[in-house]
Design an enzyme around this catalytic site. Sequence first.
Site, PDB file in Angstrom:
ATOM      1  N   LEU A  80       0.724  -1.126  -0.093  1.00 15.99           N
ATOM      2  CA  LEU A  80      -0.115  -0.157  -0.024  1.00 15.99           C
ATOM      3  C   LEU A  80       0.709   1.173  -0.160  1.00 15.99           C
ATOM      4  CD1 LEU A  80      -2.495  -1.108   2.728  1.00 15.99           C
ATOM      5  CD2 LEU A  80      -2.947  -0.968   0.200  1.00 15.99           C
ATOM      6  N   GLY A  81       1.930   0.946   0.608  1.00 14.54           N
ATOM      7  CA  GLY A  81       2.947   2.249   0.698  1.00 14.54           C
ATOM      8  C   GLY A  81       4.250   2.039   1.319  1.00 14.54           C
TER       9      GLY A  81
ATOM     10  N   ASP B 193       4.593  12.613  16.521  1.00 17.48           N
ATOM     11  CA  ASP B 193       4.924  12.754  15.285  1.00 17.48           C
ATOM     12  C   ASP B 193       3.509  13.238  14.678  1.00 17.48           C
ATOM     13  OD1 ASP B 193       6.154  12.999  12.675  1.00 17.48           O
ATOM     14  OD2 ASP B 193       6.337  10.931  12.163  1.00 17.48           O
TER      15      ASP B 193
END
Length: 734
Positions: free
Chosen positions: A414-415, A533
């Site tokens: 997916l990534g 983050d």
Amino acid sequence: MKAQEGLFLVAFFSLAYTKLVKGQHQPPEDCQTKCGNITIEYPFGISPGCYYPGNESFSITCKEDRPHVLSNIEVTNFNHSGQLQVLLNRSSTCYDDQGNETTSYRYFTLDNLSLSANNKFTLVGCNALALLATYGMQNYSTGCMSLCESPPEANGECDGRGCCRTDVSAPLDSYEFQFAPTSLADLTSVHRFSPCTYAFLVEDDKFNFSSSEDLMNLRNVTRFPVLLDWSIGSQTCKQVGNTSICGGNSTCFDSTSRTGYVCRCYEGFDGNPYLSAGCQDVNECTTSSTIHQHNCSDPKTCRNRVGGFSCKCKSGYHLDTTTMSCKRKEFGWAMILLGTTIGFLVILLGVSCIQHRMRHRKDTQLRQKFFEQNGGGMLIQRVSGAGPSEVDVKIFTEKGMKEATNGYDESRILGQGGQGTVYKGILPDNSIVAIKKARLGDCSQVEQFINEVRVLSQINHRNVVKLLGCCLETEVPLLVYEFITNGTLFDHLHGSMFDFPLTWEHRLRIGIEVAGTLAYLHSSASIPIIHRDVKTANILLDENLIAKVADFGASRLIPMDKEDLATMVQGTLGYLDPEYFTTGLLNEKSDVYSFGVVLLELLSGEKALCFKRPQCSKHLVSYFAFATKENRLDEIIDSQVMNEDNLREIQEVARIAAECTRVMGEERPKMKEVAAELEALRVKTTKQKWSDQYPEENEHLIGGHILSAQGETSSSIGYDSIKNVAILDIETGR
Ligand SMILES: *[C@@H]1O[C@H](CO)[C@@H](O)[C@H](O)[C@H]1NC(C)=O
Ligand SMILES: *[C@@H]1O[C@H](CO)[C@@H](O)[C@H](O)[C@H]1NC(C)=O
Ligand SMILES: *[C@@H]1O[C@H](CO)[C@@H](O)[C@H](O)[C@H]1NC(C)=O
Ligand SMILES: *[C@@H]1O[C@H](CO)[C@@H](O)[C@H](O)[C@H]1NC(C)=O
Ligand SMILES: *[C@@H]1O[C@H](CO)[C@@H](O)[C@H](O)[C@H]1NC(C)=O
Ligand SMILES: *[C@@H]1O[C@H](CO)[C@@H](O)[C@H](O)[C@H]1NC(C)=O
Ligand SMILES: *[C@@H]1O[C@H](CO)[C@@H](O)[C@H](O)[C@H]1NC(C)=O
Ligand SMILES: *[C@@H]1O[C@H](CO)[C@@H](O)[C@H](O)[C@H]1NC(C)=O
Ligand SMILES: *[C@@H]1O[C@H](CO)[C@@H](O)[C@H](O)[C@H]1NC(C)=O
Ligand SMILES: *[C@@H]1O[C@H](CO)[C@@H](O)[C@H](O)[C@H]1NC(C)=O
Ligand SMILES: *[C@@H]1O[C@H](CO)[C@@H](O)[C@H](O)[C@H]1NC(C)=O
Ligand SMILES: *[C@@H]1O[C@H](CO)[C@@H](O)[C@H](O)[C@H]1NC(C)=O
């Protein structure tokens, strides 16, 4: 009357039926088969009905115990293969002293039989010429000449001196012997030792010329054996097909010398092939026939079988086919080589089998090792210690993960980001999940990873991506998340989903959701968590564009931003709290700063860090600060969201964002306050058009199978305790 007629009919038909069943004509049982001491076999026969009907040539007359064919030609042998041995008269011509000629036996016929090629036309005499002339379909004659000046030497060959011979190949019916002296003078000169000239047909090798005996009177022999050919009918085997008279265990052959066909028993069979059950197996081991004799060197080894025989050797012996004798088996080099090869292969197979087993064991051990190294034991301990209700994290096996991702297939990615790879996984129950695989394992942080898994598994917030489980058996731990379908906020603002722009209402709601989530993490979760983050790339959107905060820093890796801004600092440049950056002192206000940047992004549609902007405005925070100072805020607000109605809201959000991004952490508001202020803004708005887009809270909590495109993403960091502990891991790049 009627009954009699019926009986007659039945008898007639049964007779016809038996004839039909037997195929072609078969002789009755009671035929005379002997004439003298010669056996007459079908298709020949003596009385009508006993020979093959239609051709009188198969009819035998028995005179004085001698069988005759064509009424006056004596038969000496019958042959199943289509030959008949008969005795034919010789022909002669004699000259007296005056030259008067007397010729005997000039003509003969062989109706429906023909001369075999195995005969010779022979002349015995001197200075004479003899011909065999045939009449029929074509005229033909063959002959030879014998010359003698003086009496030939004794026992001379039939070589043209006193005797000559030639082949005959004339399958015809009528024959005539013709003689001619070379000259009368010549005749008189030889008269005293050769008064006559003889011409005759004889089977090959059945006449040996003797000059001393034969020239006078042929040793008084008047008849010579001759072979005649016969055949059945005038059609070929193909033409007669299965109507041929050939019996069982036999085959039909076309006659080689005539029209028609002959029958022959199969190899290893003997008997009369013209009888329906004539051909029977020959027992080669006991037969006296030389044709069918076995050739085993030791008769005791002979074993008969239908159509043949075999020579059977004792075990340990084998048959040598050149001598047909039994020989002791020898293990030659070939056998030794074969044995060695097989042995070697067996050993090789054994070794590889053992190796495979050991490798399998090693694999299991390795998986166990990884499990321990990745804190599996610790997790199980913690999880069990925490009580069953608190934790709901499933531990997946490596095998299960491999199957879910189709062996980490590329099409399932997916990534891919700085931290690792996210795969789309399909679990055995067909639910879709996102599986994140970090690039590297880190032993030193295993405990934090475990804590994180534990903490994440306890967060049950509608705006946090749900962790379903993990797999610790691999070298790098794998995390299994719910699957979020609609990409990241970053994608919607700057990336691939830009074509579906978010309205201001969407943006405000997303801001409120994220703020609420962070506030919850900071204060409400059972253990306070600092995300560390927060950025648009870590905010996922589901199909209703509900925000899902992701990436709680499961893996601690060097972050790699999309724009290739590598940083050694944990966190993402552009969102990173400058205070934390300089002091390394981490607290919840760092998240507030990052969230402020996210708000600014929502307002402006600009990236947090963009090098295309002027020198002092590369960072979105300073870009905004300058604009606010110069009172041209409206210039940098995303033109797509700005309108008369929401101007006041936008100004408010811009103010909150500015507060959140203050340099001094202490001056920033708490996340809780930010969330409250944003919520208040929404409440103030009279028209709550989008509120009905909010589905029931629980639906999303439970419906874990929705999910996510945790695409590449981020560089997040793990959670940190809120206790203001200085975590000096800014420089932990390895
Ligand atoms: C058959 O008969 C002939 C005379 O009729 C005789 O010469 C011959 O030896 C006999 N053969 C046998 C096998 O008896
Ligand atoms: C008899 O034999 C001749 C010659 O072999 C053949 O042409 C003819 O067809 C035969 N006749 C029958 C009825 O088989
Ligand atoms: C030979 O065959 C022909 C044709 O089938 C037949 O007419 C004739 O009678 C036969 N001759 C003898 C002697 O059987
Ligand atoms: C009969 O047939 C055999 C072969 O089957 C052959 O060798 C032989 O010459 C034939 N003729 C006679 C008259 O036996
Ligand atoms: C052969 O010759 C004898 C007399 O020498 C005679 O009776 C007989 O018919 C002859 N055979 C044939 C087939 O002509
Ligand atoms: C044959 O011999 C007879 C006497 O025996 C004689 O009369 C006759 O002329 C001779 N014929 C020829 C053709 O020589
Ligand atoms: C064969 O010879 C005879 C007598 O000599 C004659 O009548 C006949 O026409 C000849 N046949 C052929 C085919 O030449
Ligand atoms: C003729 O001679 C050959 C070879 O010498 C022999 O095989 C054969 O039996 C002899 N035939 C007769 C009839 O004597
Ligand atoms: C041949 O026959 C004649 C008379 O028929 C006789 O005198 C002679 O001895 C016979 N020769 C042989 C070799 O049998
Ligand atoms: C011969 O063969 C034909 C077809 O190939 C079949 O119809 C017929 O019954 C057969 N006849 C016999 C006697 O086997
Ligand atoms: C063929 O040969 C076998 C073996 O000898 C025998 O049992 C069988 O009856 C034969 N078939 C016919 C149709 O004669
Ligand atoms: C023995 O007989 C068989 C069949 O009859 C044949 O194939 C083989 O060649 C023979 N072998 C020898 C050595 O004669």
